[in-house]
Motif scaffolding. Structure first.
Motif, PDB file in Angstrom:
ATOM      1  N   ASP A  46       0.858  -1.189   0.000  1.00 50.33           N
ATOM      2  CA  ASP A  46       0.000   0.000   0.000  1.00 50.33           C
ATOM      3  C   ASP A  46       0.899   1.245   0.000  1.00 50.33           C
ATOM      4  N   PRO A  47       0.317   2.431  -0.199  1.00 47.21           N
ATOM      5  CA  PRO A  47       1.133   3.649  -0.277  1.00 47.21           C
ATOM      6  C   PRO A  47       1.981   3.924   0.979  1.00 47.21           C
ATOM      7  N   LEU A  48       1.497   3.574   2.165  1.00 42.22           N
ATOM      8  CA  LEU A  48       2.311   3.792   3.368  1.00 42.22           C
ATOM      9  C   LEU A  48       3.541   2.897   3.351  1.00 42.22           C
ATOM     10  N   ASP A  49       3.392   1.644   2.948  1.00 46.06           N
ATOM     11  CA  ASP A  49       4.545   0.737   2.827  1.00 46.06           C
ATOM     12  C   ASP A  49       5.556   1.294   1.823  1.00 46.06           C
ATOM     13  N   LYS A  50       5.061   1.842   0.722  1.00 49.41           N
ATOM     14  CA  LYS A  50       5.951   2.440  -0.278  1.00 49.41           C
ATOM     15  C   LYS A  50       6.659   3.663   0.300  1.00 49.41           C
ATOM     16  N   GLY A  51       5.953   4.417   1.158  1.00 52.91           N
ATOM     17  CA  GLY A  51       6.567   5.563   1.830  1.00 52.91           C
ATOM     18  C   GLY A  51       7.681   5.126   2.774  1.00 52.91           C
ATOM     19  N   VAL A  52       7.463   4.015   3.492  1.00 53.11           N
ATOM     20  CA  VAL A  52       8.502   3.460   4.367  1.00 53.11           C
ATOM     21  C   VAL A  52       9.715   3.081   3.517  1.00 53.11           C
ATOM     22  N   MET A  54      10.610   4.385   0.619  1.00 58.02           N
ATOM     23  CA  MET A  54      11.260   5.619   0.151  1.00 58.02           C
ATOM     24  C   MET A  54      12.116   6.230   1.255  1.00 58.02           C
ATOM     25  N   PHE A  55      11.596   6.245   2.488  1.00 61.09           N
ATOM     26  CA  PHE A  55      12.354   6.766   3.620  1.00 61.09           C
ATOM     27  C   PHE A  55      13.640   5.959   3.810  1.00 61.09           C
ATOM     28  N   GLN A  62      19.638   3.123   2.523  1.00 56.39           N
ATOM     29  CA  GLN A  62      19.749   1.668   2.574  1.00 56.39           C
ATOM     30  C   GLN A  62      19.699   1.030   1.189  1.00 56.39           C
ATOM     31  N   GLY A  63      19.775   1.822   0.156  1.00 57.59           N
ATOM     32  CA  GLY A  63      19.801   1.279  -1.194  1.00 57.59           C
ATOM     33  C   GLY A  63      18.409   1.046  -1.744  1.00 57.59           C
ATOM     34  N   PRO A  64      18.334   0.586  -2.986  1.00 56.41           N
ATOM     35  CA  PRO A  64      17.043   0.363  -3.640  1.00 56.41           C
ATOM     36  C   PRO A  64      16.154  -0.600  -2.849  1.00 56.41           C
ATOM     37  N   GLN A  65      14.887  -0.287  -2.785  1.00 55.95           N
ATOM     38  CA  GLN A  65      13.919  -1.092  -2.048  1.00 55.95           C
ATOM     39  C   GLN A  65      12.928  -1.751  -3.002  1.00 55.95           C
TER      40      GLN A  65
END
Length: 100
Positions: A46-52, A54-55, A62-65
């Motif tokens: 979900d968008p919050l997970d994607k925000g985590v 990005m952070f 920490q590199g690409p997620q």
């Protein structure tokens, strides 16, 4: 470069990732994808997970997620659940972005 690396064309980092299950191929990759990791799991965030993510990538460096292991995605989900819980305690309402 040892004989195995000359034969496969892989470098030591690629070998370490493949043997640790961090790569997308092999048995480790199949297991990781089956457990919800990899690029398939990233699509379900979900968008919050994607925000985590990005952070972690841009602030914590920490590199690409984009292709995380199932364990890393589970950790991110726990972080987003904690954010939602904190939001609910502070405001009394649900977080504006629904959890998937």
């Amino acid at each position: 470069m040892d004989t195995f690396n000359k034969f496969t064309g892989q470098n030591k980092t690629q070998n370490a990732n493949a043997s640790s299950g961090q790569g997308s191929g092999g048995v480790g990759g199949l297991f990781n994808n089956a457990m919800g990791g990899g690029a398939t799991g990233e699509k379900k965030e979900d968008p919050l997970d994607k925000g985590v993510d990005m952070f972690q990538q841009h602030v914590l460096k920490q590199g690409p997620q984009t292709n995380e292991s199932a364990m890393e995605q589970a950790k991110d989900e726990r972080i987003s659940d904690a954010i939602r819980s904190g939001w609910k305690k502070a405001t009394g309402s649900n977080f504006p972005v629904a959890d998937k």
